[in-house]
Design a protein around this motif. Structure first.
Motif, short mmCIF file in Angstrom:
data_model
loop_
_atom_site.label_atom_id
_atom_site.label_comp_id
_atom_site.label_asym_id
_atom_site.label_seq_id
_atom_site.Cartn_x
_atom_site.Cartn_y
_atom_site.Cartn_z
N VAL A 90 -10.39 1.24 0.62
CA VAL A 90 -9.34 0.66 -0.24
C VAL A 90 -9.16 -0.83 0.02
N TYR B 283 0.84 -1.19 0.00
CA TYR B 283 0.00 0.00 0.00
C TYR B 283 0.88 1.25 0.00
N SER C 131 -9.75 -4.12 -2.43
CA SER C 131 -8.58 -4.88 -2.85
C SER C 131 -8.62 -6.34 -2.43
N MET D 221 1.07 -7.34 -5.30
CA MET D 221 0.07 -6.55 -4.60
C MET D 221 0.21 -5.07 -4.93
N PHE E 275 -1.90 -4.48 -7.75
CA PHE E 275 -3.33 -4.45 -7.42
C PHE E 275 -3.72 -3.11 -6.79
N PHE E 276 -2.90 -2.63 -5.86
CA PHE E 276 -3.23 -1.37 -5.18
C PHE E 276 -3.21 -0.19 -6.15
N GLY F 102 -7.48 -9.04 -4.91
CA GLY F 102 -6.04 -9.01 -5.14
C GLY F 102 -5.27 -9.59 -3.98
N ILE F 103 -5.71 -9.24 -2.78
CA ILE F 103 -5.00 -9.74 -1.59
C ILE F 103 -5.15 -11.26 -1.49
N ARG G 121 -4.13 -0.16 -9.02
CA ARG G 121 -5.30 -0.16 -9.89
C ARG G 121 -6.56 0.35 -9.19
N VAL G 122 -6.53 0.46 -7.87
CA VAL G 122 -7.69 1.02 -7.16
C VAL G 122 -7.67 2.53 -7.42
#
Lengths: 312, 295
Positions: free
Chosen positions: B205, B110, B209, B175, B178-179, B212-213, B181-182
């Motif tokens: 958030v 993150y 996520s 990850m 993934f983050f 993804g997580i 992309r938020v």
């Protein structure tokens, strides 16, 4: 969109509006601290420990018998077993990468085609890669069995491509070399396939159309359009796979233990024998560190490529 | 649909015969690849379910059963070996590695994806490079640290400590993607609605996520089940070993190979991992190529 590029923050307009304060970097450092500490303690520290071991006479159980300087390294250069291991490691890696690339290209194009039940088919095709190597090697060991080798049965007894006496796969210097090579290729070609596929699917369709309109044939399109686009992906996949293959102990340990004689000895195998079985951590570490320059070349090229892309 | 596939389909139609030849070639190639990929597994399957006499009887076709399927090898496996102990060791280790990996990676990823911090990029790249340090380079000094320094010799918990060295870089990297992309907007919207930054992360958030997580978590789990070198180095007694090491250590005694039991065990241990891995293979590929694809 930039989100997939390494380390570059997405240029979102909204971010600039926010007030900059010192809390944000502080929180950031605090949150990444666990990862940083873990990597430093369990990757960084062992790595430097291995450098330290390699210039000392250190044995299992912490026994220390003095400073060695570079004698561990120079001793290895004159050691015929080490030379064998070094060239075998390079030989296995180089030959298997070529074979994986060839099989991988075929596989990638196959997976591009509309196939019936593609997901299931792909799952089966990926089995060599997704099965734990240590376990699938047990199956190969059985296939290479001196008496009941199914490979000899199939290619000798049934197809007459091999002749009596059938190869003693794991007991003969030539055939055991080939056996190690085969299992390495078998394990790696699906990975090569999906990496190449990932590269191919990232090519924008209009680029291919443009090439076609301009009258480029298959080979020209391949050379001038496809290759430059997929090169970075292939390169990363290659580095990843080379790292795995150079450092792999599993195949040789399971199938031949470096034998017969030292015909399939590799650096990881020798490091294991010297460091763990023989208890000589100093010399063992020196052996593994010969892998590092090989990996380092890849890292440098990779970084250069990365920064050049960021500059664009 | 992929661009190249689309281009292939758009190719001008030719009369039928050529199309049929192409299809035939395609399926021949498919059979070739399938044979290479699946045959060893088929061969293991045969050995696992055949009776021992069938395995060595020259009058029996090795490719099919003569006598009925037998579960004798599985019986031996469950009743006379530590198979279930290895199985539980493997899954306990993998689960613990998963938890550690998440605890380290969620906050780290993150921060690297979202927070403005000088040097963050270099850290991310440095992390990517730790992919390239194979276990082979670390297992000797690590053995000294584990059994000498920490007194964890011949202990499965040593593996729990060591496996995150390869799951953390990989999962942090995944990850991070993934983050990123938020959308920032939803985080800002939450702040406009009166949340502070941490509440926004916690209530907006993170829930977004979750897929993804989860992906990363299961990925760490399967990676931990693939290792061989560390398990071989750090566990020597059967009660501490995971499957990859326990199976051959107990079912190969000197020159005697219990082939049927070995194959049965390898199948039972390997196939679930392969299935799990297959679901997440695309993420794995993305984790590796993510840095190179700029689209």
């Amino acid at each position: 969109m930039k989100e997939a590029s390494i380390g570059v923050r997405p240029a979102v307009a909204g971010r600039r509006r926010r007030r900059v304060n010192w809390m944000e970097p502080m929180a950031g450092y605090l949150l990444t601290l666990p990862a940083l500490v873990y990597i430093l303690v369990l990757v960084g520290y062992p790595f430097f420990l291995s450098l330290y071991f390699s210039v000392n006479h250190v044995f299992i159980g912490g026994e220390y018998r003095g400073f060695a300087g570079v004698s561990n390294y120079t001793g290895l250069l004159d050691n015929p077993i080490f030379q064998r291991a070094f060239w075998n490691t390079l030989g296995f890696t180089f030959t298997s990468e070529i074979a994986k690339a060839v099989l991988g290209i075929g596989l990638a194009f196959l997976l591009l085609q509309p196939l019936f039940g593609k997901k299931i088919v792909r799952a089966f095709l990926m089995l060599p890669f997704t099965l734990p190597f240590a376990l699938s090697l047990l199956g190969w060991q059985w296939m290479f069995d001196p008496e009941f080798s199914v490979i000899n049965y199939l290619f000798g007894h049934q197809l007459h491509l091999l002749h009596q006496p059938y190869p003693d796969w794991l007991g003969d210097p030539f055939w055991s070399w080939l056996a190690i090579l085969i299992v390495n290729i078998w394990r790696g070609f699906p990975f090569a396939g999906v990496i190449i596929l990932a590269g191919l699917t990232s090519i924008p369709g209009d680029l291919l159309d443009a090439a076609k309109v301009d009258g480029a044939g298959f080979f020209r399109t391949w050379h001038y359009v496809i290759t430059p686009i997929i090169a970075p992906v292939l390169f990363i996949g290659l580095i990843y796979d080379v790292t795995f293959t150079l450092g792999d102990l599993t195949a040789v340990y399971r199938l031949t233990q470096g034998g017969p004689g030292y015909s399939t000895e590799t650096l990881p195998m020798q490091a294991w024998q010297v460091g763990i079985v023989g208890g000589n951590l100093g010399l063992g570490s020196a052996i593994t560190l010969f892998l590092f320059p090989l990996l380092f070349v890849g890292v440098i090229v990779f970084l250069r490529m990365l920064y050049r892309r960021e500059a664009l | 649909m992929s661009a190249v596939a689309a281009a292939a389909i758009r190719r001008p139609r030719r009369p039928g015969r050529r199309k049929i030849t192409n299809r035939t070639l395609l399926y021949l190639a498919l059979v070739f690849y399938l044979a290479i990929a699946v045959f060893p597994l088929y061969w293991m399957f045969m050995a696992a379910f055949k009776e021992d006499v069938d395995l060595i009887d020259p009058g029996v076709s090795p490719f099919w059963f003569k006598r009925p399927l037998s579960l004798a090898h599985f019986d031996v496996l469950f009743r006379h070996t530590n198979f279930l102990t290895w199985y539980s060791n493997t899954y306990v280790i993998a689960a613990a590695v998963l938890v550690i990996t998440l605890l380290i990676c969620v906050p780290g990823a993150y921060a690297l994806a979202r927070l403005r911090m000088p040097g963050g990029e270099h850290f991310a790249i440095g992390l990517f490079l730790t992919y390239l340090i194979p276990p082979t380079l670390l297992f000797l000094p690590m053995s000294q640290i584990i059994s000498g320094g920490l007194g964890l010799g011949n202990n499965k918990w040593a593996l729990v400590l060591v496996y995150p060295t390869f799951t953390v870089p990989f999962c942090l990297w995944l990850m991070l993607g993934f983050f990123k992309r938020v959308p920032f907007e939803i985080e800002e919207a939450a702040q406009v609605d009166g949340c502070n930054r941490w509440q926004a992360v916690l209530h907006v958030v993170l829930p977004v996520s979750v897929p993804g997580i989860l992906t990363t978590a299961i990925f760490a789990f399967t990676l931990a089940m693939q290792d061989f070198v560390y398990a071989l180095t750090f566990t020597s007694s059967s009660s501490q070993q995971p499957l990859n090491v326990g199976i051959p250590a107990s079912l190969i005694r000197g020159d005697i190979y219990f082939w049927g039991e070995l194959m049965a065990a390898a199948l039972l241990a390997g196939v679930p991992v392969a299935i799990l891995y297959n679901f997440f293979l695309d993420y794995f590929v993305e984790g590796i190529t993510g840095g190179a694809l700029k689209n």
